[in-house]
Design a protein around this motif. Structure first.
Motif, PDB file in Angstrom:
ATOM      1  N   SER A 190      -8.592  -7.752  13.081  1.00 54.81           N
ATOM      2  CA  SER A 190      -7.762  -6.533  13.114  1.00 54.81           C
ATOM      3  C   SER A 190      -7.158  -6.250  11.746  1.00 54.81           C
ATOM      4  O   SER A 190      -5.954  -5.989  11.622  1.00 54.81           O
ATOM      5  CB  SER A 190      -6.655  -6.678  14.168  1.00 54.81           C
ATOM      6  OG  SER A 190      -7.194  -6.927  15.439  1.00 54.81           O
ATOM      7  N   LEU A 191      -7.981  -6.290  10.741  1.00 52.07           N
ATOM      8  CA  LEU A 191      -7.493  -6.124   9.380  1.00 52.07           C
ATOM      9  C   LEU A 191      -6.923  -4.726   9.153  1.00 52.07           C
ATOM     10  O   LEU A 191      -7.404  -3.741   9.717  1.00 52.07           O
ATOM     11  CB  LEU A 191      -8.616  -6.411   8.385  1.00 52.07           C
ATOM     12  CG  LEU A 191      -8.894  -7.909   8.184  1.00 52.07           C
ATOM     13  CD1 LEU A 191     -10.269  -8.131   7.579  1.00 52.07           C
ATOM     14  CD2 LEU A 191      -7.815  -8.530   7.303  1.00 52.07           C
ATOM     15  N   LYS A 192      -5.890  -4.697   8.306  1.00 54.99           N
ATOM     16  CA  LYS A 192      -5.202  -3.460   7.975  1.00 54.99           C
ATOM     17  C   LYS A 192      -5.302  -3.222   6.466  1.00 54.99           C
ATOM     18  O   LYS A 192      -5.443  -4.182   5.694  1.00 54.99           O
ATOM     19  CB  LYS A 192      -3.727  -3.571   8.367  1.00 54.99           C
ATOM     20  CG  LYS A 192      -3.478  -3.920   9.824  1.00 54.99           C
ATOM     21  CD  LYS A 192      -1.994  -4.117  10.080  1.00 54.99           C
ATOM     22  CE  LYS A 192      -1.724  -4.492  11.529  1.00 54.99           C
ATOM     23  NZ  LYS A 192      -0.278  -4.697  11.794  1.00 54.99           N
ATOM     24  N   PRO A 193      -5.172  -1.984   6.026  1.00 60.27           N
ATOM     25  CA  PRO A 193      -5.198  -1.724   4.581  1.00 60.27           C
ATOM     26  C   PRO A 193      -4.160  -2.552   3.823  1.00 60.27           C
ATOM     27  O   PRO A 193      -4.411  -2.962   2.676  1.00 60.27           O
ATOM     28  CB  PRO A 193      -4.915  -0.229   4.490  1.00 60.27           C
ATOM     29  CG  PRO A 193      -5.464   0.319   5.771  1.00 60.27           C
ATOM     30  CD  PRO A 193      -5.160  -0.737   6.800  1.00 60.27           C
ATOM     31  N   GLU A 194      -3.020  -2.815   4.428  1.00 62.63           N
ATOM     32  CA  GLU A 194      -1.979  -3.599   3.755  1.00 62.63           C
ATOM     33  C   GLU A 194      -2.340  -5.073   3.623  1.00 62.63           C
ATOM     34  O   GLU A 194      -1.605  -5.844   2.989  1.00 62.63           O
ATOM     35  CB  GLU A 194      -0.628  -3.448   4.458  1.00 62.63           C
ATOM     36  CG  GLU A 194      -0.653  -3.702   5.948  1.00 62.63           C
ATOM     37  CD  GLU A 194      -0.770  -2.417   6.755  1.00 62.63           C
ATOM     38  OE1 GLU A 194      -1.598  -1.543   6.378  1.00 62.63           O
ATOM     39  OE2 GLU A 194      -0.067  -2.311   7.786  1.00 62.63           O
TER      40      GLU A 194
ATOM     41  N   ALA B  63      -1.101  -8.985  -3.393  1.00 67.67           N
ATOM     42  CA  ALA B  63      -1.555  -7.599  -3.359  1.00 67.67           C
ATOM     43  C   ALA B  63      -1.374  -6.968  -4.739  1.00 67.67           C
ATOM     44  O   ALA B  63      -0.553  -7.443  -5.541  1.00 67.67           O
ATOM     45  CB  ALA B  63      -0.764  -6.827  -2.317  1.00 67.67           C
ATOM     46  N   PRO B  64      -2.104  -5.903  -5.024  1.00 62.09           N
ATOM     47  CA  PRO B  64      -1.981  -5.238  -6.329  1.00 62.09           C
ATOM     48  C   PRO B  64      -0.534  -4.848  -6.624  1.00 62.09           C
ATOM     49  O   PRO B  64       0.120  -4.209  -5.784  1.00 62.09           O
ATOM     50  CB  PRO B  64      -2.873  -4.009  -6.179  1.00 62.09           C
ATOM     51  CG  PRO B  64      -3.865  -4.388  -5.133  1.00 62.09           C
ATOM     52  CD  PRO B  64      -3.139  -5.275  -4.189  1.00 62.09           C
ATOM     53  N   GLY B  65      -0.032  -5.265  -7.768  1.00 62.51           N
ATOM     54  CA  GLY B  65       1.308  -4.899  -8.189  1.00 62.51           C
ATOM     55  C   GLY B  65       2.430  -5.656  -7.500  1.00 62.51           C
ATOM     56  O   GLY B  65       3.606  -5.329  -7.684  1.00 62.51           O
ATOM     57  N   LYS B  66       2.086  -6.668  -6.720  1.00 62.70           N
ATOM     58  CA  LYS B  66       3.099  -7.425  -5.989  1.00 62.70           C
ATOM     59  C   LYS B  66       2.997  -8.915  -6.314  1.00 62.70           C
ATOM     60  O   LYS B  66       2.024  -9.377  -6.900  1.00 62.70           O
ATOM     61  CB  LYS B  66       2.947  -7.205  -4.485  1.00 62.70           C
ATOM     62  CG  LYS B  66       3.181  -5.784  -4.039  1.00 62.70           C
ATOM     63  CD  LYS B  66       3.175  -5.667  -2.528  1.00 62.70           C
ATOM     64  CE  LYS B  66       3.466  -4.254  -2.072  1.00 62.70           C
ATOM     65  NZ  LYS B  66       3.486  -4.137  -0.589  1.00 62.70           N
TER      66      LYS B  66
END
Length: 116
Positions: free
Chosen positions: A84-88, A39-42
């Motif tokens: 069931s995708l989530k923003p995270e 993920a961005p920044g991770k």
């Protein structure tokens, strides 16, 4: 094997995507396969793996019940069905391969963006 992931894109929260990974070479069936994401920044994190014969799968707690990994050894391909995708879940997703007893390595990733 060399790995090329595809199928990423922009999807609304609650939607689905199916990622594919094409592997080159004749030894695909000898490799455990998996998906990781960053993920961005991770940092890069484990998502799921599947054994050579598809007899065993493992999932990160964050995706259990929503994501399904599968492989087709005849096509040198591995898939990731994401429901069931989530923003995270927004991240670059990397297909990964490992010979037994060895660490996973990755190919080029594909970006998945989940809008809220």
């Amino acid at each position: 094997v060399q790995l090329q992931a595809s199928g990423g894109g922009l999807v609304e929260a609650g939607g689905s995507l199916r990622l594919s990974c094409a592997a080159s070479g004749d030894a695909f069936r000898l490799y455990h396969m998996g998906w990781f994401r960053q993920a961005p920044g991770k940092g890069r994190e484990f998502v799921t793996t599947i054994s050579r014969s598809s007899s065993r799968t493992e999932y990160a707690d964050s995706v259990k019940g929503r994501f399904t990994i599968s492989r087709d050894n005849a096509k040198n391909a591995v898939y990731l069905q994401m429901n069931s995708l989530k923003p995270e879940d927004t991240a670059v997703y990397y297909c990964a391969a490992a010979l037994p007893g060895n660490p996973y390595y990755w190919g080029q990733g594909t970006l998945v963006t989940v809008s809220s």
